[in-house]
Design an enzyme around this catalytic site. Structure first.
Site, PDB file in Angstrom:
ATOM      1  CB  CYS A   9      -3.485 -62.524  28.636  1.00 61.07           C
ATOM      2  SG  CYS A   9      -3.148 -63.861  29.817  1.00 61.07           S
ATOM      3  CE1 TYR A  51      -6.687 -72.878  28.297  1.00 59.76           C
ATOM      4  CE2 TYR A  51      -5.689 -75.023  27.908  1.00 59.76           C
ATOM      5  CZ  TYR A  51      -5.944 -73.944  28.748  1.00 59.76           C
ATOM      6  OH  TYR A  51      -5.438 -73.937  30.018  1.00 59.76           O
ATOM      7  CB  CYS A  87     -22.661 -64.824  28.123  1.00 60.78           C
ATOM      8  SG  CYS A  87     -21.820 -66.405  28.340  1.00 60.78           S
ATOM      9  CG  ASP A  88     -15.992 -64.920  29.751  1.00 59.52           C
ATOM     10  OD1 ASP A  88     -15.471 -63.852  29.399  1.00 59.52           O
ATOM     11  OD2 ASP A  88     -15.342 -65.940  30.026  1.00 59.52           O
ATOM     12  CB  CYS A 114     -22.874 -74.027  28.165  1.00 59.72           C
ATOM     13  SG  CYS A 114     -22.259 -72.409  27.663  1.00 59.72           S
TER      14      CYS A 114
END
Length: 375
Positions: free
Chosen positions: A15, A21, A274-275, A328
């Site tokens: 990135c 966060y 899952c992410d 979640c």
């Protein structure tokens, strides 16, 4: 095999921002052999060809990161070319990109508009809020760069929505955030995501929000939305609740009783469930060596899906269970798959307040929509 979508990491966790966060940036450590993580043409071809061969009514390719635009425009042009080559007759294909918006060019925006991509752009509110947690590599705020990217999307008439991470930078300013997105940015499609992150010992991290903060944020925005905007602004949480009331089906993975809605595909072709759970012990396989049915039927994948229904005993008697499904798993026990899944969600008390406040008016809205459907 139940239809699923793909969440693809074409540049891995790489990135150009350093959001305070971000939980995914550290996933680059899974692939230490190189400092630059990019999906190869061979992996992209295998991905598209094998996924489109599945007899699903629709196929969704969602690209995320890290920052998925780091891989460059040619990657997405190759993607569309491959989709057109391997699509079955009548196939419905959806392409989505979740981006920080800083790398958007006029050419990319025009291409995304031409090929009907849906862009999700991360904006945490006005500059003073956004810049607190979303600096670039040099520590400077990224808000101005994001605004330039948004202007390119608007000029190209590309379809986009805005995603806002609710953290300590903005949680105490719900109306300012909402009105900024609605009025200043002229946004009609919004999504608010709660920042809930724990450290290795299970302690809440500094940017994470409390249950009362989350409930106050959502309820305040809802009251504004319901009074003025329910016919013209789409807020994903509110839409998902109405959808659940109308059809009984989950329109977001958090409202589902099974965590197997999509696969994460890393730049190497490695597949995870899952992410939030891209971890070595949860690697299901690789698209170069396993077929999709093998990945779906893997015992580890089955166990992962079943964990969602391993909720706390107190959830069974809760009137809101059919909506939150225990929340979640990441909000119950963080990113640790070995942790006790029966813990109450950190946001349990927040969801109770939210549903108690939202359900009566949204039930009326659902009844209105149902009546109009049959007129």
């Amino acid at each position: 095999m139940t239809p699923f979508s793909l969440l693809i990491k074409p540049a891995g966790a790489d990135c150009n921002l350093r959001c305070a966060y971000c939980f995914y940036l550290g996933r680059a450590e899974l692939y230490p052999e190189t400092s630059c993580h990019r999906m190869s043409d061979a992996t992209l071809t295998r991905l598209v060809r094998s996924y489109l061969a599945l007899p699903f009514p629709s196929h969704t390719f969602a690209f995320q990161g890290g920052e998925p635009l780091l891989i460059g425009e040619d990657f997405y042009r190759k993607l569309v070319s491959l989709q057109k080559r391997y699509a079955r007759p009548g196939a419905q294909i959806t392409n989505c990109v979740q981006t920080n918006g800083t790398l958007l060019t006029e050419s990319l925006a025009a291409f995304f508009a031409q090929e009907n991509f849906l862009l999700g752009v991360s904006v945490d509110g006005p500059a003073e809020m956004h810049n607190l947690r979303r600096p670039n590599l040099h520590g400077d705020g990224s808000h101005a760069m994001v605004m330039r990217g948004l202007e390119k999307l608007k000029a190209a008439k590309a379809e986009f929505n805005l995603l806002t991470l609710v953290s300590q930078s903005n949680v105490h300013h719900p109306l300012e955030v909402y009105r900024y997105l609605r009025d200043e940015l002229d946004c009609r499609f919004m999504q608010f995501i709660e920042c809930v992150e724990f450290d290795a010992s299970g302690a809440l991290l500094p940017d994470a929000i409390t249950p009362d903060e989350w409930a106050n944020f959502i309820i305040t925005i809802f009251d504004e939305w319901y009074a003025h905007d329910k016919r013209r602004v789409s807020v994903r949480l509110f839409d998902s609740i109405v959808g659940k009331l109308l059809t009984g089906n989950a329109h977001s993975c958090a409202m589902s009783g099974d965590c197997r809605a999509y696969f994460v595909v890393e730049h190497t072709g490695d597949v995870y469930p899952c992410d939030f759970f891209v971890r070595p012990e949860l690697r299901l396989g690789n698209i170069h060596t396993e077929d999709w049915d093998e990945l779906w039927d893997a015992p580890l994948h089955t166990r992962f899906g079943e964990r969602k229904r391993q909720w706390n005993a107190a959830c069974t008697a809760c009137p809101y269970l059919k909506f939150c499904q225990g929340d979640c798993p990441k909000n119950r026990s963080g990113h640790d798959f070995s942790a006790d899944p029966t813990r109450l969600s950190w946001l349990c008390s927040a969801w109770k307040r939210i549903y108690a406040h939202l359900l009566p008016p949204l039930q009326r809205e659902a009844e209105r929509l149902r009546a109009n459907r049959f007129q």
